[in-house]
Design a protein around this motif. Structure first.
Motif, PDB file in Angstrom:
ATOM      1  N   GLN A 348       0.831  -1.206   0.000  1.00  0.00           N
ATOM      2  CA  GLN A 348       0.000   0.000   0.000  1.00  0.00           C
ATOM      3  C   GLN A 348       0.865   1.257   0.000  1.00  0.00           C
ATOM      4  O   GLN A 348       0.558   2.243  -0.677  1.00  0.00           O
ATOM      5  CB  GLN A 348      -0.913  -0.014   1.222  1.00  0.00           C
ATOM      6  CG  GLN A 348      -1.970  -1.114   1.191  1.00  0.00           C
ATOM      7  CD  GLN A 348      -2.759  -1.187   2.480  1.00  0.00           C
ATOM      8  OE1 GLN A 348      -2.558  -0.389   3.392  1.00  0.00           O
ATOM      9  NE2 GLN A 348      -3.672  -2.150   2.561  1.00  0.00           N
ATOM     10  N   CYS A 349       1.943   1.210   0.768  1.00  0.00           N
ATOM     11  CA  CYS A 349       2.841   2.365   0.829  1.00  0.00           C
ATOM     12  C   CYS A 349       3.461   2.622  -0.543  1.00  0.00           C
ATOM     13  O   CYS A 349       3.563   3.774  -0.980  1.00  0.00           O
ATOM     14  CB  CYS A 349       3.935   2.118   1.875  1.00  0.00           C
ATOM     15  SG  CYS A 349       5.071   3.501   2.083  1.00  0.00           S
ATOM     16  N   ARG A 352       1.050   4.220  -3.013  1.00  0.00           N
ATOM     17  CA  ARG A 352       0.832   5.644  -2.744  1.00  0.00           C
ATOM     18  C   ARG A 352       2.045   6.504  -3.054  1.00  0.00           C
ATOM     19  O   ARG A 352       2.071   7.693  -2.736  1.00  0.00           O
ATOM     20  CB  ARG A 352       0.449   5.838  -1.279  1.00  0.00           C
ATOM     21  CG  ARG A 352      -0.890   5.191  -0.919  1.00  0.00           C
ATOM     22  CD  ARG A 352      -1.133   5.237   0.572  1.00  0.00           C
ATOM     23  NE  ARG A 352      -2.372   4.555   0.930  1.00  0.00           N
ATOM     24  CZ  ARG A 352      -2.745   4.301   2.162  1.00  0.00           C
ATOM     25  NH1 ARG A 352      -1.975   4.677   3.179  1.00  0.00           N
ATOM     26  NH2 ARG A 352      -3.874   3.671   2.410  1.00  0.00           N
ATOM     27  N   ASN A 356       8.342   9.247  -1.055  1.00  0.00           N
ATOM     28  CA  ASN A 356       7.977  10.573  -1.571  1.00  0.00           C
ATOM     29  C   ASN A 356       6.480  10.837  -1.385  1.00  0.00           C
ATOM     30  O   ASN A 356       6.062  11.939  -1.041  1.00  0.00           O
ATOM     31  CB  ASN A 356       8.344  10.687  -3.043  1.00  0.00           C
ATOM     32  CG  ASN A 356       9.849  10.699  -3.260  1.00  0.00           C
ATOM     33  OD1 ASN A 356      10.583  11.155  -2.382  1.00  0.00           O
ATOM     34  ND2 ASN A 356      10.301  10.206  -4.394  1.00  0.00           N
ATOM     35  N   GLY A 357       5.687   9.793  -1.612  1.00  0.00           N
ATOM     36  CA  GLY A 357       4.254   9.967  -1.414  1.00  0.00           C
ATOM     37  C   GLY A 357       3.897  10.244   0.029  1.00  0.00           C
ATOM     38  O   GLY A 357       3.034  11.076   0.329  1.00  0.00           O
ATOM     39  N   LEU A 358       4.571   9.564   0.952  1.00  0.00           N
ATOM     40  CA  LEU A 358       4.331   9.803   2.376  1.00  0.00           C
ATOM     41  C   LEU A 358       4.729  11.230   2.762  1.00  0.00           C
ATOM     42  O   LEU A 358       4.018  11.911   3.512  1.00  0.00           O
ATOM     43  CB  LEU A 358       5.114   8.798   3.212  1.00  0.00           C
ATOM     44  CG  LEU A 358       4.652   7.337   3.126  1.00  0.00           C
ATOM     45  CD1 LEU A 358       5.578   6.456   3.924  1.00  0.00           C
ATOM     46  CD2 LEU A 358       3.229   7.195   3.633  1.00  0.00           C
ATOM     47  N   GLN A 360       4.838  13.848   0.801  1.00  0.00           N
ATOM     48  CA  GLN A 360       3.854  14.784   0.242  1.00  0.00           C
ATOM     49  C   GLN A 360       2.574  14.790   1.079  1.00  0.00           C
ATOM     50  O   GLN A 360       1.974  15.835   1.316  1.00  0.00           O
ATOM     51  CB  GLN A 360       3.547  14.403  -1.199  1.00  0.00           C
ATOM     52  CG  GLN A 360       4.697  14.649  -2.167  1.00  0.00           C
ATOM     53  CD  GLN A 360       4.369  14.213  -3.574  1.00  0.00           C
ATOM     54  OE1 GLN A 360       3.255  13.742  -3.832  1.00  0.00           O
ATOM     55  NE2 GLN A 360       5.315  14.369  -4.486  1.00  0.00           N
ATOM     56  N   THR A 361       2.177  13.602   1.531  1.00  0.00           N
ATOM     57  CA  THR A 361       0.985  13.524   2.384  1.00  0.00           C
ATOM     58  C   THR A 361       1.194  14.304   3.669  1.00  0.00           C
ATOM     59  O   THR A 361       0.318  15.057   4.112  1.00  0.00           O
ATOM     60  CB  THR A 361       0.666  12.057   2.711  1.00  0.00           C
ATOM     61  OG1 THR A 361       0.453  11.346   1.483  1.00  0.00           O
ATOM     62  CG2 THR A 361      -0.577  11.952   3.569  1.00  0.00           C
ATOM     63  N   PHE A 362       2.371  14.134   4.269  1.00  0.00           N
ATOM     64  CA  PHE A 362       2.669  14.843   5.503  1.00  0.00           C
ATOM     65  C   PHE A 362       2.690  16.358   5.280  1.00  0.00           C
ATOM     66  O   PHE A 362       2.204  17.133   6.104  1.00  0.00           O
ATOM     67  CB  PHE A 362       4.007  14.382   6.076  1.00  0.00           C
ATOM     68  CG  PHE A 362       3.914  13.091   6.818  1.00  0.00           C
ATOM     69  CD1 PHE A 362       2.866  12.834   7.684  1.00  0.00           C
ATOM     70  CD2 PHE A 362       4.865  12.092   6.628  1.00  0.00           C
ATOM     71  CE1 PHE A 362       2.770  11.638   8.356  1.00  0.00           C
ATOM     72  CE2 PHE A 362       4.774  10.891   7.297  1.00  0.00           C
ATOM     73  CZ  PHE A 362       3.721  10.666   8.163  1.00  0.00           C
ATOM     74  N   SER A 363       3.280  16.784   4.148  1.00  0.00           N
ATOM     75  CA  SER A 363       3.323  18.214   3.870  1.00  0.00           C
ATOM     76  C   SER A 363       1.907  18.768   3.681  1.00  0.00           C
ATOM     77  O   SER A 363       1.589  19.881   4.104  1.00  0.00           O
ATOM     78  CB  SER A 363       4.176  18.491   2.626  1.00  0.00           C
ATOM     79  OG  SER A 363       3.601  17.883   1.481  1.00  0.00           O
ATOM     80  N   GLY A 364       1.000  17.968   3.020  1.00  0.00           N
ATOM     81  CA  GLY A 364      -0.374  18.416   2.859  1.00  0.00           C
ATOM     82  C   GLY A 364      -1.111  18.504   4.182  1.00  0.00           C
ATOM     83  O   GLY A 364      -1.872  19.438   4.433  1.00  0.00           O
ATOM     84  N   VAL A 365      -0.868  17.543   5.071  1.00  0.00           N
ATOM     85  CA  VAL A 365      -1.497  17.565   6.392  1.00  0.00           C
ATOM     86  C   VAL A 365      -1.018  18.776   7.181  1.00  0.00           C
ATOM     87  O   VAL A 365      -1.799  19.447   7.866  1.00  0.00           O
ATOM     88  CB  VAL A 365      -1.178  16.252   7.146  1.00  0.00           C
ATOM     89  CG1 VAL A 365      -1.621  16.351   8.594  1.00  0.00           C
ATOM     90  CG2 VAL A 365      -1.869  15.078   6.463  1.00  0.00           C
TER      91      VAL A 365
END
Length: 428
Positions: A348-349, A352, A356-358, A360-365
């Motif tokens: 799953q990781c 996504r 890099n996807g993680l 980007q997710t953290f930066s969006g949060v």
């Protein structure tokens, strides 16, 4: 001798092609010995392929290579495993050592075939020993982690092919020996038939390799099949027409006969190299001092780089920990595999976008959290402003005023004070 020095040694693992870097001088020494074993094996292979009889010299070089590999295996036990690739692993050293012994056995076997082709019993024992060496090499090559780095359709298949080929040749020579004995004693032709049939069974089992192996490997096998069929027909005809012996269901095992033990080159390794004393005098002391200073400076730089790597590893471990992932995956040599649920989370990781996807997710949060915080602060500001204005209106008009939209801030009153309403009723 220091275990680690301020010099990086680099080589590439011959099995995995992975780059290996170490500051451990002892590990570098073992890697150099491994390369020396390869050189001896190449010399042996080149000598064995010459048209003249160089089988003895070739066998000696293979046995020297085997001795070096066993020396590496004995000396590597006290070193730290992270410095080791598959080249210096105990499994690979075992496999390569058996291959070197098998090659030496091959040279002796071919030498006897050329010089004493009538020594059937000796040839059978030499062939059986060769089969044993290749079988041991195959057992190490076909188990993890080494089997993951080797091509099962080529390398391990070749080992198994030679294991079967030599055991078939052993029973072939055993059948010829029993045929020869029967010619002298008039007994034992039935046993000769049983041996030649068993040899044929092993050769039949090798047909599965005809499409996958190179012609250079298969041609001797095809020639052996032709010879075996001719001899089988001859021996069976002799038994059926002359001796009339029963053919036993089983065949006695053939003893093994190793050509020789690995040859030590310890004296050559400890021999001082020429010009050692002259080289020490030629290098000025000032140069040595600068060399030491350079090593110290390099050590400082390496220490700083190591600290940065540790911080990065800690940050990565913290990030993976938030998702329930381990900070480090199991090595390929581990006996246990990763749990299935962990593989699903890793999958799953990856889907996504991986790390890099993680990120980007953290930066969006983080951005969303900042926006929410700003919005809440604005709401609190508006509430405070409302409270202040309400207090001002109560001070001016009294506490019984009730307002609806529009607000008194707009200068318009939509409802009159309750006290004013009572006065109007009295006038009526």
């Amino acid at each position: 001798t220091k275990e680690s020095i301020d010099v990086k040694f680099t080589w590439y693992d011959s099995n995995t092609r992975e780059k290996k870097v170490t500051t451990n001088a002892a590990t570098e020494r073992l890697a150099m010995l491994y390369n020396l074993a390869i050189i001896y094996s190449q010399i042996g292979a080149n000598l064995a392929s010459l048209p003249d009889d160089h089988f003895k010299d070739a066998a000696n070089n293979f046995l020297k290579a085997a001795w070096i590999l066993e020396k590496i295996k004995a000396e590597s036990g006290g070193l730290k495993s992270p410095d080791f690739g598959l080249d210096l692993s105990e499994q690979n050293l075992h496999m390569c050592s058996y291959i070197m012994k098998a090659q030496a056995q091959y040279c002796t076997y071919e030498k006897v075939k050329l010089t004493r082709p009538d020594k059937y019993g000796l040839l059978a024992k030499l062939a059986m020993q060769g089969s044993s060496y290749y079988g041991n090499a195959y057992s190490y090559a076909s188990t993890p982690p080494l089997c993951k780095a080797l091509d099962p359709k080529k390398f391990t298949a070749i080992l198994q092919f030679y294991e079967t080929s030599y055991i078939a040749q052993a029973y072939y020579w055993d059948a010829l020996e029993k045929q020869q004995i029967c010619t002298n004693t008039t007994e034992g032709m039935g046993k000769a038939v049983a041996s030649i049939r068993k040899a044929n069974q092993y050769l039949d089992g090798m047909k599965k390799y005809e499409k996958s192996l190179a012609p250079a490997i298969l041609n001797p096998y095809r020639e052996l099949c032709k010879q075996l069929q001719e001899k089988r027909t001859q021996i069976e005809n002799q038994n059926s027409k002359i001796y009339h012996e029963n053919v036993p269901d089983s065949v006695s095992e053939i003893d093994c006969m190793p050509f020789g033990q690995p040859i030590s080159i310890e004296a050559e390794l400890n021999k001082p190299y020429e010009g050692q004393e002259i080289l020490q005098r030629m290098v000025p002391p000032a140069v040595r001092e600068l060399e030491e200073e350079y090593k110290r400076e390099v050590g400082v730089v390496m220490g700083q780089a190591f600290d940065v790597a540790k911080r990065n590893d800690a940050a990565q471990a913290q990030l993976l920990g938030k998702f329930g992932l381990p900070a480090a995956l199991h090595a390929v040599s581990g006996e246990q595999t990763l749990p299935e649920d962990l593989w699903q989370r890793i999958k799953q990781c990856k889907e996504r976008g991986g790390l890099n996807g993680l990120l980007q997710t953290f930066s969006g949060v983080e951005s969303l959290a900042e926006n929410n915080s700003s919005t809440i602060q604005k709401l609190f500001g508006q509430l405070r402003q409302e409270e202040e204005e309400d207090q001002a209106m109560r001070a001016k008009y009294g506490s019984c005023l009730l307002y609806t939209s529009p607000s008194p801030r707009d200068g318009l009153l939509s409802r009159m004070p309750s006290s004013a309403c009572k006065k109007k009723k009295k006038k009526k």
